[in-house]
Scaffold this motif. Structure first.
Motif, PDB file in Angstrom:
ATOM      1  N   SER A  45      -1.796  -7.111  -7.749  1.00  0.00           N
ATOM      2  CA  SER A  45      -0.362  -7.309  -7.936  1.00  0.00           C
ATOM      3  C   SER A  45       0.250  -6.148  -8.704  1.00  0.00           C
ATOM      4  O   SER A  45       1.324  -5.639  -8.356  1.00  0.00           O
ATOM      5  CB  SER A  45      -0.121  -8.625  -8.690  1.00  0.00           C
ATOM      6  OG  SER A  45       1.220  -8.730  -9.117  1.00  0.00           O
ATOM      7  N   SER A  46      -0.460  -5.704  -9.733  1.00  0.00           N
ATOM      8  CA  SER A  46       0.014  -4.595 -10.554  1.00  0.00           C
ATOM      9  C   SER A  46       0.091  -3.302  -9.748  1.00  0.00           C
ATOM     10  O   SER A  46       1.048  -2.531  -9.861  1.00  0.00           O
ATOM     11  CB  SER A  46      -0.920  -4.424 -11.759  1.00  0.00           C
ATOM     12  OG  SER A  46      -0.504  -3.366 -12.579  1.00  0.00           O
ATOM     13  N   CYS A  48       0.505  -3.024  -6.473  1.00  0.00           N
ATOM     14  CA  CYS A  48       1.633  -3.121  -5.536  1.00  0.00           C
ATOM     15  C   CYS A  48       2.951  -2.808  -6.234  1.00  0.00           C
ATOM     16  O   CYS A  48       3.811  -2.104  -5.678  1.00  0.00           O
ATOM     17  CB  CYS A  48       1.695  -4.521  -4.918  1.00  0.00           C
ATOM     18  SG  CYS A  48       0.444  -4.827  -3.646  1.00  0.00           S
ATOM     19  N   LEU A  49       3.119  -3.302  -7.444  1.00  0.00           N
ATOM     20  CA  LEU A  49       4.371  -3.048  -8.154  1.00  0.00           C
ATOM     21  C   LEU A  49       4.474  -1.583  -8.574  1.00  0.00           C
ATOM     22  O   LEU A  49       5.568  -1.000  -8.560  1.00  0.00           O
ATOM     23  CB  LEU A  49       4.475  -3.960  -9.376  1.00  0.00           C
ATOM     24  CG  LEU A  49       5.827  -3.928 -10.103  1.00  0.00           C
ATOM     25  CD1 LEU A  49       6.974  -4.262  -9.147  1.00  0.00           C
ATOM     26  CD2 LEU A  49       5.836  -4.891 -11.278  1.00  0.00           C
ATOM     27  N   THR A  92       7.275  -4.971  -3.866  1.00  0.00           N
ATOM     28  CA  THR A  92       7.639  -5.831  -4.991  1.00  0.00           C
ATOM     29  C   THR A  92       7.417  -7.298  -4.632  1.00  0.00           C
ATOM     30  O   THR A  92       6.888  -8.083  -5.436  1.00  0.00           O
ATOM     31  CB  THR A  92       9.109  -5.609  -5.387  1.00  0.00           C
ATOM     32  OG1 THR A  92       9.299  -4.247  -5.763  1.00  0.00           O
ATOM     33  CG2 THR A  92       9.502  -6.502  -6.557  1.00  0.00           C
ATOM     34  N   SER A  95       3.790  -8.016  -4.676  1.00  0.00           N
ATOM     35  CA  SER A  95       3.302  -8.085  -6.053  1.00  0.00           C
ATOM     36  C   SER A  95       3.547  -9.460  -6.666  1.00  0.00           C
ATOM     37  O   SER A  95       2.646 -10.055  -7.278  1.00  0.00           O
ATOM     38  CB  SER A  95       3.986  -7.005  -6.896  1.00  0.00           C
ATOM     39  OG  SER A  95       3.658  -7.141  -8.258  1.00  0.00           O
ATOM     40  N   ALA A 111       5.226 -11.404 -14.532  1.00  0.00           N
ATOM     41  CA  ALA A 111       5.438 -10.523 -13.379  1.00  0.00           C
ATOM     42  C   ALA A 111       6.920 -10.363 -13.038  1.00  0.00           C
ATOM     43  O   ALA A 111       7.347  -9.268 -12.652  1.00  0.00           O
ATOM     44  CB  ALA A 111       4.675 -11.054 -12.167  1.00  0.00           C
ATOM     45  N   ALA A 115       8.707  -6.802 -12.983  1.00  0.00           N
ATOM     46  CA  ALA A 115       9.369  -6.237 -11.803  1.00  0.00           C
ATOM     47  C   ALA A 115      10.812  -5.860 -12.106  1.00  0.00           C
ATOM     48  O   ALA A 115      11.300  -4.804 -11.682  1.00  0.00           O
ATOM     49  CB  ALA A 115       9.304  -7.234 -10.652  1.00  0.00           C
ATOM     50  N   ASP A 142       2.623  -4.969 -18.243  1.00  0.00           N
ATOM     51  CA  ASP A 142       1.518  -4.927 -17.293  1.00  0.00           C
ATOM     52  C   ASP A 142       0.212  -5.308 -17.968  1.00  0.00           C
ATOM     53  O   ASP A 142      -0.641  -5.973 -17.367  1.00  0.00           O
ATOM     54  CB  ASP A 142       1.428  -3.521 -16.697  1.00  0.00           C
ATOM     55  CG  ASP A 142       0.720  -3.503 -15.356  1.00  0.00           C
ATOM     56  OD1 ASP A 142       0.869  -4.466 -14.587  1.00  0.00           O
ATOM     57  OD2 ASP A 142       0.027  -2.510 -15.070  1.00  0.00           O
TER      58      ASP A 142
END
Length: 294
Positions: A45-46, A48-49, A92, A95, A111, A115, A142
Motif C-alpha cells: 500500500s505504501s 503504491c502511494l 492512490t 493504496s 492511510a 494520502a 508512513d
C-alpha cells in the motif's frame, strides 16, 4: 500513443520505491508487531502511494519541468499529462484498498490522512515554505502505518526520526536546479548527524537468546551505511553547493533512508526485518543509476 512501460517506470521513479517498505517495517518493529502477510500488504500500500505521489508530482510540475527539466516524461511527450494524473488516481485508490484489506479501519485511519498529505504536498505545499514539513509528515505517517492497533504511540520515535531525515533531504532538494547557499547543506548535514545520533541512542535491542549483540551490530552497520551515503554526499555539497553536487546529495539522501530504516528496525529488536532492507540497499543504488530517484 500509449506510453511505454519504461516511461511509466521513469514517471513514478519505480526503483526509488525500495526506500518505502522500510517505513512500515520500522513502524511495525517499534510497535512490537511481527512481520506477516498483513505487514507485507501494508508495505505494498505504501509503495503504491509513493508511486502515486511521483506521478502527481510530475503532473503538477509539468509546466515548470518544460523549462527546467524538459527530459522528464511529460514535457518530453513520452507520457501525456492526463495519463500521469490518471496513474496517480489509480495508484492512490489501490493504496487505500490494500490498506483496508490489510488492517481494516485501523490502517485506513492512517492511510487516508497519509494520502491527503501526499496530494496536499504535490498540489499545494511543495513550492511553499511549509513544503518540507508536509513531506516529512507524510513519511512519518508512513511509519505509523506499520504499527498495530493500540501501539501507535510506540512507533512515534521511529516516525519522528524518519521525518527528520526527510525534512532535511526535502529542504536540500529545493536547490537541485539552482544550487544552494552554503548554509543549507551545512544545516542538512547537521540534521543527518542528529538523526544518526537519535537512532543510536534510541536503540533497544533484544537481550534474549544472546541476540542483543547481533542487533547492535545491525544498528551500527546501518548507521555506517547511512553516514557513508547521505552524510558523505551532504559534506560534498558543503564544499561545493553547485546544482550537480546538490542533486547527487538529494539522490543519496533518498537512498540513504534504507540503511536508516534498517538501523531503526534492528534497534527495535527485529533483525529479521532489518536484513531484507540491508539487502535492498545495494539493489536500490544500482537501479538508481538507470532511473533517477529525484
Amino acid at each position: 500513443m500509449r506510453p511505454r512501460l519504461r516511461d511509466l517506470t521513469e514517471l513514478v521513479r519505480a526503483p526509488a520505491a525500495l526506500t518505502v517498505p522500510g517505513d512500515v517495517l520500522a513502524g511495525a518493529a517499534a510497535a512490537g508487531r511481527r512481520p506477516d502477510l498483513s505487514t507485507a500488504v501494508l508495505a505494498a500500500s505504501s509503495v503504491c502511494l509513493y508511486w502515486a505521489g511521483m506521478a502527481l508530482n510530475d503532473w503538477a510540475d509539468r509546466d515548470l519541468d518544460a523549462v527546467e527539466r524538459p527530459e522528464r516524461p511529460i514535457p518530453s511527450g513520452r507520457v501525456a499529462a492526463p495519463v500521469a494524473l490518471g496513474t496517480a488516481v489509480a495508484l492512490t485508490t489501490a493504496s487505500l484498498g490494500l490498506a483496508a484489506a490489510a488492517d481494516g479501519r485501523r490502517a485506513l485511519g492512517v492511510a487516508v490522512p497519509l494520502a491527503a498529505t501526499v496530494w496536499a504536498y504535490d498540489l499545494w505545499a511543495k513550492p511553499r515554505p511549509v513544503g518540507p514539513a508536509v513531506m516529512a509528515a507524510a513519511r512519518g505517517l508512513d511509519v505509523l502505518l506499520g504499527a498495530r492497533a493500540g501501539r501507535t504511540r510506540s512507533a512515534l520515535p521511529a516516525a519522528a526520526t524518519v521525518a527528520g531525515h526527510i525534512l532535511a533531504v526535502t529542504a536540500l532538494s529545493r536547490a537541485e536546479v539552482t544550487g544552494a547557499q552554503p548554509w543549507l547543506p551545512r544545516t542538512t548535514l547537521a540534521a543527518t548527524t542528529a538523526v544518526a545520533a537519535a537512532t543510536a541512542l534510541g536503540a533497544r535491542p533484544a537481550r534474549r537468546n544472546g541476540t542483543g549483540r547481533l542487533h547492535r551490530l545491525g544498528v551500527v552497520g546501518g548507521l555506517l551505511a547511512y553516514g557513508a551515503t547521505a552524510g558523505r554526499t551532504q559534506a560534498e555539497a558543503v564544499a561545493d553547493p553547485s546544482p550537480g553536487t546538490v542533486r547527487r546529495a538529494v539522490g543519496a539522501g533518498i537512498l540513504g533512508l534504507i540503511p536508516l530504516q534498517a538501523a531503526l528496525t534492528a534497534g527495535a529488536g527485529a533483525l529479521r526485518s532489518a536484513l531484507p532492507l540491508a539487502a535492498a540497499f545495494p539493489l536500490a543504488r544500482a537501479l538508481s543509476r538507470r532511473v533517477s530517484p529525484t
